[in-house]
Design a protein around this motif. Structure first.
Motif, PDB file in Angstrom:
ATOM      1  N   LYS A 129      91.709  54.853  99.505  1.00  0.00           N
ATOM      2  CA  LYS A 129      91.811  54.051  98.279  1.00  0.00           C
ATOM      3  C   LYS A 129      93.074  53.219  98.272  1.00  0.00           C
TER       4      LYS A 129
ATOM      5  N   HIS B  35      92.455  50.325 100.649  1.00  0.00           N
ATOM      6  CA  HIS B  35      91.517  49.371 100.047  1.00  0.00           C
ATOM      7  C   HIS B  35      92.188  48.560  98.953  1.00  0.00           C
ATOM      8  N   ASN B  36      92.984  49.206  98.110  1.00  0.00           N
ATOM      9  CA  ASN B  36      93.673  48.485  97.039  1.00  0.00           C
ATOM     10  C   ASN B  36      94.685  47.493  97.602  1.00  0.00           C
TER      11      ASN B  36
ATOM     12  N   MET C  15      92.650  44.460  98.957  1.00  0.00           N
ATOM     13  CA  MET C  15      92.133  43.649  97.851  1.00  0.00           C
ATOM     14  C   MET C  15      93.256  42.896  97.144  1.00  0.00           C
ATOM     15  N   ASP C  16      94.411  43.549  96.996  1.00  0.00           N
ATOM     16  CA  ASP C  16      95.539  42.875  96.360  1.00  0.00           C
ATOM     17  C   ASP C  16      96.006  41.690  97.186  1.00  0.00           C
TER      18      ASP C  16
ATOM     19  N   GLU D 191      91.177  39.929  87.728  1.00  0.00           N
ATOM     20  CA  GLU D 191      90.806  40.908  88.756  1.00  0.00           C
ATOM     21  C   GLU D 191      92.036  41.577  89.357  1.00  0.00           C
ATOM     22  N   GLN D 192      93.080  40.796  89.561  1.00  0.00           N
ATOM     23  CA  GLN D 192      94.306  41.377  90.097  1.00  0.00           C
ATOM     24  C   GLN D 192      94.923  42.369  89.111  1.00  0.00           C
TER      25      GLN D 192
ATOM     26  N   LYS E  63      93.250  44.179  86.876  1.00  0.00           N
ATOM     27  CA  LYS E  63      92.414  45.383  86.907  1.00  0.00           C
ATOM     28  C   LYS E  63      92.698  46.228  88.147  1.00  0.00           C
ATOM     29  N   LEU E  64      92.857  45.555  89.281  1.00  0.00           N
ATOM     30  CA  LEU E  64      93.159  46.289  90.511  1.00  0.00           C
ATOM     31  C   LEU E  64      94.508  46.990  90.417  1.00  0.00           C
ATOM     32  N   ASN E  65      95.490  46.336  89.814  1.00  0.00           N
ATOM     33  CA  ASN E  65      96.798  46.964  89.638  1.00  0.00           C
ATOM     34  C   ASN E  65      96.721  48.167  88.707  1.00  0.00           C
TER      35      ASN E  65
ATOM     36  N   GLN F  43      94.072  50.121  88.314  1.00  0.00           N
ATOM     37  CA  GLN F  43      93.459  51.206  89.077  1.00  0.00           C
ATOM     38  C   GLN F  43      94.444  51.820  90.063  1.00  0.00           C
ATOM     39  N   ALA F  44      95.224  50.976  90.718  1.00  0.00           N
ATOM     40  CA  ALA F  44      96.210  51.505  91.666  1.00  0.00           C
ATOM     41  C   ALA F  44      97.284  52.304  90.956  1.00  0.00           C
TER      42      ALA F  44
END
Length: 333
Positions: free
Chosen positions: A143, A146-147, A150-151, A207-208, A210-212, A214-215
């Motif tokens: 994970k 992957h993060n 994606m980042d 999106e960035q 949201k990804l942050n 989650q990370a």
């Protein structure tokens, strides 16, 4: 006969490593956990879920096939369901919720077994789906990787979208302000591209974000646990230092109290020593002390006869003056 199958669960419990290990049982007792068959089954499903589900499905399949064969043996005129293989086929298509309809139970016992088989098949299917989903889930390290990937991609997209916004802004300004006759069609085209670039920039930033988030949910828990541990250890160290300081202060206060209690005695001894030295080195003779005495620092100090001392001093003064006068008169005669 199949009611004795509960003995299998009892054997699993008694021969389990968790049940026979004294350290595991002590830890479970401290955490108020009962070592029963349910707990053993949960641990087995966690360690080897595929094996447990396979053994459970095959066991239920064989038991249900034998039961439906026994139920339909004397009531099946055509002999369709009386064979063991036919019973296994019927249980299989019922367990998997297929139901071709080529074989149907005739007795109430057979229909009950088929109904229970369908329920158990649905439950086993749900367990298989849960196990497969857990196996396909990414690990913590995967994970993180992957993060990170994606980042990186989203950062590049955000930069490209921001560059497109700046480019379209410059082209709009160029075609409207720096040209003698502005072209309306070209200006509208650049305006559409400008709005589209702004829309893409907002989406990429969302999106960035949201990804942050989650990370952060993955990383912050570990960081928070380490920070809490460090804070607790630091508090314990400071508490020990404070206790040492308080104990040191208490010892110093006790010593100071002892010195204060000894101070009057020391003062009286010092005064006595100074008086004795003064009387020993003085040219005056020692006089008798009076019976009365004063108290200084808890001890009595002597009073001297001051009147006698003044009288003797006066006599000596007169004798000195007479001798000086006689010596002065001698050369004149």
């Amino acid at each position: 006969m199949f009611l004795r199958l509960y003995l299998i669960a009892r054997v699993m419990l008694l021969h389990s490593r968790l049940f026979t290990d004294a350290s595991s049982r002590s830890i479970g007792a401290l955490n108020k956990i009962n070592f029963n068959t349910r707990f053993v089954m949960k641990t087995l499903m966690t360690i080897c879920p595929g094996t447990v589900l396979l053994v459970l499905s095959i066991s239920l399949w064989i038991i249900a096939a034998w039961t439906i064969r026994a139920c339909e043996r004397y009531h099946d005129v055509e002999g369709v369901n009386s064979g063991f293989l036919s019973s296994m086929w019927l249980i299989a298509i019922t367990f998997l919720s297929i139901g071709y309809g080529d074989m149907v139970p005739n007795t109430l016992c057979g229909r009950t077994v088929c109904l229970l088989t369908g329920i158990m098949g649905a439950g086993c299917t749900a367990l298989v789906v849960a196990v497969v989903a857990r196996k396909l889930e990414l690990t913590k390290a995967e994970k993180h990787v992957h993060n990170f990937m994606m980042d990186t991609q989203l950062t590049k997209r955000v930069k490209n979208a921001a560059a497109n916004v700046l480019r379209e802004t410059w082209l709009i300004y160029k075609n409207t302000k720096l040209v003698e006759k502005p072209d309306a069609t070209r200006v509208r085209t650049h305006q559409r591209k400008f709005l589209h670039a702004i829309y893409q920039l907002r989406n990429f930033k969302m999106e960035q974000r949201k990804l942050n988030d989650q990370a952060n949910t993955l990383i912050d828990f570990a960081k928070m646990s380490t920070r809490v541990t460090d804070t607790i250890s630091e508090i314990c160290i400071r508490h020990e230092q404070l206790e040492n300081r308080v104990s040191g202060l208490s010892e110093r206060m006790e010593k100071l109290e002892d010195h204060l209690t000894q101070l009057p005695d020391l003062l009286s001894q010092a005064v006595d020593q100074q008086l004795n030295k003064y009387l020993h080195h003085s040219h005056l003779p020692h006089y008798e002390m009076t019976s009365s005495s004063s108290v200084i620092g808890g001890q009595q100090l002597p009073h001297y006869d001051v009147e006698g001392m003044t009288t003797t001093a006066t006599r000596r003064k007169t004798s000195i003056t007479t001798t000086t006068s006689s010596t002065a008169e001698t050369p004149t005669s």
